[in-house]
Design an enzyme around this catalytic site. Structure first.
Site, PDB file in Angstrom:
ATOM      1  N   LEU A   1       0.839  -1.197   0.000  1.00 26.56           N
ATOM      2  CA  LEU A   1       0.000   0.000   0.000  1.00 26.56           C
ATOM      3  C   LEU A   1       0.873   1.245   0.000  1.00 26.56           C
ATOM      4  CD1 LEU A   1      -2.909   1.122   0.178  1.00 26.56           C
ATOM      5  CD2 LEU A   1      -2.530   1.318   2.629  1.00 26.56           C
ATOM      6  N   TYR A   2       1.993   1.194   0.712  1.00 25.95           N
ATOM      7  CA  TYR A   2       2.925   2.329   0.696  1.00 25.95           C
ATOM      8  C   TYR A   2       3.314   2.682  -0.728  1.00 25.95           C
ATOM      9  CZ  TYR A   2       7.431   4.734   1.041  1.00 25.95           C
ATOM     10  OH  TYR A   2       8.471   5.613   0.886  1.00 25.95           O
ATOM     11  N   ALA A   3       3.733   1.682  -1.502  1.00 25.49           N
ATOM     12  CA  ALA A   3       4.130   1.921  -2.892  1.00 25.49           C
ATOM     13  C   ALA A   3       2.967   2.471  -3.703  1.00 25.49           C
ATOM     14  CB  ALA A   3       4.652   0.630  -3.511  1.00 25.49           C
TER      15      ALA A   3
ATOM     16  N   THR B   1       0.431   4.258  -2.671  1.00 24.12           N
ATOM     17  CA  THR B   1       0.143   5.663  -2.360  1.00 24.12           C
ATOM     18  C   THR B   1       1.197   6.587  -2.940  1.00 24.12           C
ATOM     19  OG1 THR B   1       1.289   5.547  -0.200  1.00 24.12           O
ATOM     20  CG2 THR B   1      -1.081   5.073  -0.230  1.00 24.12           C
TER      21      THR B   1
END
Length: 335
Positions: A151-153, A155
């Site tokens: 999810l970090y990537a 966003t």
């Protein structure tokens, strides 16, 4: 030049702001002082910056549009360097809403402020994590980034797309830099170098993921700061510039910043052992969700644009971090 730096109490933001102050710039710092990790470390970084007459700090969350508007109206920055973000691949599995709020909502709120207060150059941090499932090495800005693994990537890729849309619709010269595993003094406690050394001094085993079969393109903080500093001088002037990360339709480019020398996880651990004089106990674990086995930056675009390529040897960078850690945490190490 008046430069607004978001995330100025963070690891990278602190180093970038300090270098800009040394260059004679006026720096306006914004940081939300979130508690993802030790807030006292962030306040210590800000205290060092506040020793400079040309630094002003604002404790503001990026999602607060009214507070951002007040800062922009007063400061009238000529350049904006956006380094504020919720970082960390693994934590994004536990707290997805934090990443949506900080990275996507926060960045879109900032972009709206930029639309009203046009800077000469907008610069924004992204990450090598956006390359996701891409198996082509080294990672080039020309590669597609359609399959994020965390999810970090996701966003951070979303913020790249948002920035491109604003660059196109409002002609905001925009440079996005993709960082590759940045490390060095004043680093984040959640990153591998800090965690490994803290555990080793505490006599604890270290967690070695994917049974050690991993590699990272480690980038020393001073090299990254120099790259950002030099890129600030070459904003994209028009659509369709020649570099591989340039947009065909907007004054926008993406640039990798890495050491272009991937290092195996086991060699990284050996460098830490060399620097500390300690031998660690390794606890081998499987690959963690969201992780990628290896990263490797193609930095030919950075070299072509600036004449600079990061080159600090890993052992020298790890030695510098360990020296800072021993000084900063001397009291606890003596207990």
């Amino acid at each position: 030049m008046r430069i607004l730096v978001t995330g100025s109490a963070g690891f990278i933001g602190f180093h970038v702001a300090r270098r800009l102050l040394e260059d004679g710039c006026t720096v306006i710092g914004i940081d939300g002082m979130t508690d993802y990790y030790d807030v006292s470390l962030k306040r210590q970084r800000h205290a060092i910056l506040q020793a400079h007459d040309n630094f002003t700090a604002h404790e503001v969350m990026m999602q607060d549009a009214e507070a951002l508007e007040v800062v922009f109206a007063r400061a009238e920055p000529e350049m904006v360097i956006h380094l504020a973000a919720q970082a960390g691949v693994r934590y994004s599995l536990e707290a997805p809403g934090t990443y949506i709020g900080s990275n996507i909502v926060g960045t879109s709120t900032l972009l709206e402020a930029l639309r009203r207060h046009r800077p000469l150059h907008f610069m924004m941090a992204s990450t090598s994590s956006v390359y996701g499932a891409n198996a082509l090495l080294p990672f080039s800005e020309a590669h597609r980034c359609d399959h994020p693994l965390s999810l970090y990537a996701a966003t951070k890729k979303a913020t790249e797309d948002l920035a491109h849309a604003y660059a196109y619709n409002w002609t905001i010269p925009t440079t996005v830099f993709r960082f590759f595993t940045v490390y060095g003094p004043w680093g984040r406690p959640d990153m591998a170098l800090f965690k490994f050394i803290a555990d080793m001094y505490a006599g604890k085993p270290i967690d070695v993921y994917n049974n050690g079969d991993m590699a990272r393109d480690f980038t020393y903080i001073d090299d990254l700061v120099e790259a950002v500093r030099l890129l600030s001088r070459v904003p994209p002037r028009r659509a369709g510039e020649a570099d591989p990360g340039a947009s065909p339709v907007a004054p926008y480019r993406v640039v990798n910043i890495g050491n272009s020398q991937p290092v195996s996880l086991m060699a990284f651990i050996e460098a830490i052992e060399n620097a500390t004089g300690l031998t660690c106990v390794r606890r081998y674990l499987p690959m963690q969700p969201g992780d990628v086995p290896r990263t490797w930056a193609d930095c030919s675009a950075l070299l072509a644009l600036t004449g600079f390529r990061p080159s600090t040897p890993l052992q020298a960078g790890v030695d510098a971090f360990v020296a800072w850690y021993r000084t900063h945490y001397a009291a606890s190490l003596q207990q």
